[in-house]
Design a protein around this motif. Structure first.
Motif, PDB file in Angstrom:
ATOM      1  N   GLU A 245     -11.325   0.282  -4.771  1.00 28.47           N
ATOM      2  CA  GLU A 245     -11.180   1.443  -3.891  1.00 28.47           C
ATOM      3  C   GLU A 245      -9.908   2.228  -4.163  1.00 28.47           C
ATOM      4  OE1 GLU A 245     -12.268   1.344   0.467  1.00 28.47           O
ATOM      5  OE2 GLU A 245     -10.083   1.517   0.644  1.00 28.47           O
ATOM      6  N   ASP A 246      -8.809   1.515  -4.438  1.00 29.95           N
ATOM      7  CA  ASP A 246      -7.532   2.203  -4.640  1.00 29.95           C
ATOM      8  C   ASP A 246      -6.733   1.475  -5.710  1.00 29.95           C
ATOM      9  OD1 ASP A 246      -5.606   4.117  -4.334  1.00 29.95           O
ATOM     10  OD2 ASP A 246      -4.728   3.273  -2.514  1.00 29.95           O
TER      11      ASP A 246
ATOM     12  N   GLU B 172       0.611   5.712   0.258  1.00 25.49           N
ATOM     13  CA  GLU B 172      -0.148   6.952   0.406  1.00 25.49           C
ATOM     14  C   GLU B 172       0.791   8.112   0.088  1.00 25.49           C
ATOM     15  OE1 GLU B 172      -3.199   7.751   0.981  1.00 25.49           O
ATOM     16  OE2 GLU B 172      -4.180   5.978   1.817  1.00 25.49           O
TER      17      GLU B 172
ATOM     18  N   ARG C 158       0.856  -1.178   0.000  1.00 30.33           N
ATOM     19  CA  ARG C 158       0.000   0.000   0.000  1.00 30.33           C
ATOM     20  C   ARG C 158       0.892   1.227   0.000  1.00 30.33           C
ATOM     21  NH1 ARG C 158      -5.107   0.455   1.730  1.00 30.33           N
ATOM     22  NH2 ARG C 158      -4.842   2.436   0.629  1.00 30.33           N
TER      23      ARG C 158
ATOM     24  N   PHE D 255      -5.942  12.222  -7.883  1.00 29.16           N
ATOM     25  CA  PHE D 255      -4.771  11.339  -7.802  1.00 29.16           C
ATOM     26  C   PHE D 255      -3.551  12.132  -8.233  1.00 29.16           C
ATOM     27  CE2 PHE D 255      -1.606   8.477  -9.536  1.00 29.16           C
ATOM     28  CZ  PHE D 255      -1.518   7.508  -8.561  1.00 29.16           C
TER      29      PHE D 255
ATOM     30  N   ARG E 126     -10.412   8.044  -7.142  1.00 31.33           N
ATOM     31  CA  ARG E 126      -8.962   7.907  -7.338  1.00 31.33           C
ATOM     32  C   ARG E 126      -8.651   6.831  -8.368  1.00 31.33           C
ATOM     33  NH1 ARG E 126      -4.778   8.974  -3.906  1.00 31.33           N
ATOM     34  NH2 ARG E 126      -4.168   6.778  -3.894  1.00 31.33           N
ATOM     35  N   ALA E 127      -9.370   5.708  -8.261  1.00 32.73           N
ATOM     36  CA  ALA E 127      -9.137   4.617  -9.200  1.00 32.73           C
ATOM     37  C   ALA E 127      -9.515   5.029 -10.622  1.00 32.73           C
ATOM     38  CB  ALA E 127      -9.922   3.383  -8.775  1.00 32.73           C
TER      39      ALA E 127
ATOM     40  N   SER F 269      -2.786   1.521  -7.668  1.00 32.87           N
ATOM     41  CA  SER F 269      -1.424   2.035  -7.494  1.00 32.87           C
ATOM     42  C   SER F 269      -0.879   2.622  -8.777  1.00 32.87           C
ATOM     43  CB  SER F 269      -0.490   0.922  -7.017  1.00 32.87           C
ATOM     44  OG  SER F 269      -0.317  -0.056  -8.028  1.00 32.87           O
TER      45      SER F 269
END
Length: 577
Positions: free
Chosen positions: A460-461, A263, A261, A523, A311-312, A463
């Motif tokens: 949800e997220d 951030e 993960r 993002f 964000r995705a 990378s």
């Protein structure tokens, strides 16, 4: 970059005429300008006067274009893990990119695969020593001229033996001179001891999670002033100040799958980064999510409805659409040119519009990484409406023309040491068909029922991802989600799953969007492509898609750490005794 073009024989006269119209004009540097910029200007004019011969049959032609671009950067970087500082550095650098073009704008030494031949990169003295700066620029210019001369000969030879190119656009656009000297970026100052302690305190939280075998909390801050002068009399100086704090953590499931993960927190200055409590709360949530992912089931390949969070969706649009709308990808023998022939035609549902606006410094108070005042070719940043009501209108243009688009729109971007190309800045997706998050979730369940699926997916997220745009490979994309849930149609609680990659082809994926939420998310990240790594942003609402295809990620074969980590309190207890 994969850009190739060819001038047709009938265009030779007009090309020479254009070349004569944009001959360099002399400009005297103002005494009020920084010493660095004054020296750049005077050395550029000396080079334009001295290099090559104006004779038409000369084997050493004079440049028709020359530019100096200098990044004057102060930076601080520090990182910590498990409560201890692992690096702490402060630096100052000045780096010059010298660009030399020989021939004519219609056909020059950068043609086709030779685009990088125009560029020479050289470090400059850090002090305002006119003689030393001029000497470095002189050396780099002479070296660059020789490289450009060799490339021009190759280009001319290749034109005699290769077939006619599909896009016969020129190699360089004609642009009006720009002039703006903004105040230099403020000196980078920070309390080193305070920030090192903040990083130590944050990274120490990971000591409570024995299954997280890697973590880092990193701070990067830069204060940079970019100077640009050219033989077209453009001279601009623009400041940039950015602070970025990144938290990364990794773990490994019992079956060998690596999970991570990340951030990122970004601001225009250090003091605007989130406070310690906010950062600690985000870190704890990340760590707990990783613990849950370790024991989450691996999802099977899926083709059905899904929701991408804001964000995705932002990352999705950056990878799937944004890269394919970069100007240089519309020409050349190697590019797939997904949307090249679709200008004026629908490529998205009619309720979606997409713009790229690097003039925006923030979005609803959130700093945007892709903001800049001038691009790396000295052109002013400007908003570009790429897709309006689903219809493609234009591309992101540098000074490399493509068919039907002959001028820059302020998106020529590059990392120092790379040739600028059309790149994204702040990609903004807007929708006229929006609903609340709760309504969007119900629409997902209804769509899954309609398709006979036991569940839909919620991303949800995400990378990162990558987009393949060349002809030699399938026109596909892959996006790597970090947090994914199954949303069951029978009312069961959502289930966290792992091991998912989103794959597909751009046109099918983009036209499967059914609706969006009524709020947008941001993002911020670093995008790597042929012209290097540059900061970018994407803004988008959450989106419901009728069909998204996933595949399993690589499993991995390494075991989790065999022995448990050391007790973080052991050394403290021993010292206390």
């Amino acid at each position: 970059m994969n850009q190739r073009s060819r001038i047709v024989a009938g265009a030779t006269f007009s090309a020479l005429l254009v070349g004569s119209l944009i001959r360099p004009t002399q400009r005297v540097a103002a005494a009020s300008e920084p010493v660095l910029m004054q020296t750049m200007q005077s050395e550029l004019q000396r080079a334009m006067t001295s290099l090559g011969s104006s004779s038409e049959d000369s084997s050493q032609p004079k440049p028709y274009f020359l530019s100096y671009s200098v990044a004057d950067t102060e930076s601080v970087s520090m990182s910590a893990e498990y409560g201890a500082i692992t690096s702490s550095n402060q630096s100052h650098s000045r780096t010059a990119d010298i660009q030399i073009r020989l021939g004519t704008p219609a056909l020059d030494n950068t043609h086709g695969d030779h685009r990088t031949s125009a560029l020479t990169t050289m470090p400059l003295p850090l002090t305002d020593d006119r003689a030393a700066i001029a000497r470095s620029l002189w050396y780099a210019t002479n070296r660059g001229y020789g490289k450009a001369l060799d490339s021009l000969l190759k280009v001319k030879t290749e034109q005699q033996v290769r077939a006619k190119e599909e896009d016969v656009s020129a190699d360089f656009s004609t642009e009006a001179a720009k002039s703006e000297i903004l105040p230099p970026a403020p000196q980078l100052t920070l309390d080193k001891a305070v920030w090192e302690q903040r990083l130590r305190d944050l990274s120490a939280h990971f000591q409570q999670y024995p299954d997280i075998f890697y973590n880092t909390v990193a701070l990067d801050a830069e204060s940079e002033t970019d100077y640009f002068v050219s033989s077209e009399s453009t001279h601009v100086a623009t400041p940039n100040h950015v602070a970025r704090l990144v938290i990364v953590a990794r773990t490994r499931a019992a079956d060998g799958m690596d999970l991570f993960r990340a951030e990122t927190f970004e601001a225009d200055k250090l003091s605007s980064l989130p406070d310690q409590k906010t950062l600690a709360t985000k870190l704890e949530a990340m760590a707990k999510n990783l613990e849950a992912l370790r024991v989450a089931p691996i999802t099977e390949p899926f083709n059905g409805p899904a929701i991408l969070s804001g964000r995705a969706a932002a990352v999705f649009f950056h990878e799937v659409l944004g890269h394919r709308l970069e100007g240089q990808r519309q020409r050349g023998d190697e590019e797939g040119q997904t949307f090249t022939k679709l200008v004026g035609k629908p490529i998205l549902p009619t309720f979606l519009s997409v713009a790229d606006d690097p003039t925006l410094a923030d979005f609803h108070g959130i700093s945007l990484s892709g903001h800049y005042n001038y691009d790396d070719e000295g052109q002013p940043a400007r908003r570009v409406d790429l897709v309006r009501d689903g219809v493609l209108e234009t591309f992101l243009m540098s000074r490399l023309p493509v068919a039907s688009f002959s001028t820059s729109n302020g998106h020529g971007r590059a990392q120092t040491g790379r040739m600028p190309t059309g790149r994204q800045g702040n990609l903004i997706v807007t929708s006229s068909k929006s609903v609340t998050d709760a309504q969007l979730r119900q629409m997902l369940i209804d769509e899954a029922k309609k398709q006979g699926k036991p569940y839909g997916l919620y991303f949800e997220d995400i990378s990162s991802g990558f987009a393949v745009t060349t002809r030699r490979s399938p026109q596909a994309f892959q996006v790597i989600p970090l947090v994914v849930y199954r949303v069951f149609v029978d009312g069961r609680p959502d289930e966290l799953v792992r091991g998912v990659s989103i794959v597909g082809t751009p046109q099918a994926a983009l036209n499967s969007i059914l609706a969006t939420s009524d709020k947008q998310d941001v993002f911020n990240g670093i995008c790597g492509a042929e012209s290097g790594s540059i900061p970018v942003s994407a803004v988008a609402p959450a989106m419901l898609v009728s069909a998204i295809e996933t595949q399993r990620q690589a499993q991995g074969t390494a075991r989790p750490p065999i022995i448990p980590p050391p007790d973080p309190t052991a050394s403290t207890t021993k010292e206390a005794k």
